[in-house]
Scaffold this motif. Structure first.
Motif, PDB file in Angstrom:
ATOM      1  N   TRP A  50    -123.323  17.173  58.415  1.00 22.89           N
ATOM      2  CA  TRP A  50    -122.613  18.362  58.870  1.00 22.89           C
ATOM      3  C   TRP A  50    -123.457  19.624  58.626  1.00 22.89           C
ATOM      4  O   TRP A  50    -123.588  20.468  59.516  1.00 22.89           O
ATOM      5  CB  TRP A  50    -121.276  18.449  58.145  1.00 22.89           C
ATOM      6  N   GLN A  53    -126.405  19.706  61.027  1.00 26.46           N
ATOM      7  CA  GLN A  53    -126.020  20.098  62.381  1.00 26.46           C
ATOM      8  C   GLN A  53    -125.671  21.572  62.475  1.00 26.46           C
ATOM      9  O   GLN A  53    -125.821  22.191  63.540  1.00 26.46           O
ATOM     10  CB  GLN A  53    -124.853  19.239  62.880  1.00 26.46           C
ATOM     11  N   PRO A  58    -126.012  20.685  67.373  1.00 34.92           N
ATOM     12  CA  PRO A  58    -125.434  19.362  67.574  1.00 34.92           C
ATOM     13  C   PRO A  58    -126.434  18.421  68.258  1.00 34.92           C
ATOM     14  O   PRO A  58    -127.364  18.877  68.934  1.00 34.92           O
ATOM     15  CB  PRO A  58    -124.219  19.612  68.459  1.00 34.92           C
ATOM     16  N   PRO A  59    -126.246  17.113  68.109  1.00 40.08           N
ATOM     17  CA  PRO A  59    -127.147  16.184  68.776  1.00 40.08           C
ATOM     18  C   PRO A  59    -126.911  16.170  70.282  1.00 40.08           C
ATOM     19  O   PRO A  59    -125.840  16.539  70.777  1.00 40.08           O
ATOM     20  CB  PRO A  59    -126.763  14.842  68.158  1.00 40.08           C
TER      21      PRO A  59
END
Length: 64
Positions: A50, A53, A58-59
């Motif tokens: 978390w 990110q 974000p991915p």
């Protein structure tokens, strides 16, 4: 000449109290400690992902 100890001097006390203590230790480790460690490891890993990110985004594919 070196003095040797007999087996009765070095033997650990055995019997019911020791066996009960071993069972209680085993139950504590398997029922309480192992699940707590597992939850802590998984929770820490999720927290690290978390935080990563939040920093890296974000991915997924980069925004166009």
């Amino acid at each position: 000449m070196q003095q040797t100890r007999s087996d009765s001097d070095t033997a650990m006390p055995s019997g019911r109290p020791r066996q009960r203590s071993e069972w209680l230790t085993f139950l504590f480790l398997t029922v309480i400690l192992a699940p707590m460690i597992a939850v802590a490891v998984v929770g820490s890993y999720g927290f690290l992902i978390w935080i990563y990110q939040m920093i890296a985004g974000p991915p997924g594919p980069p925004a166009a």
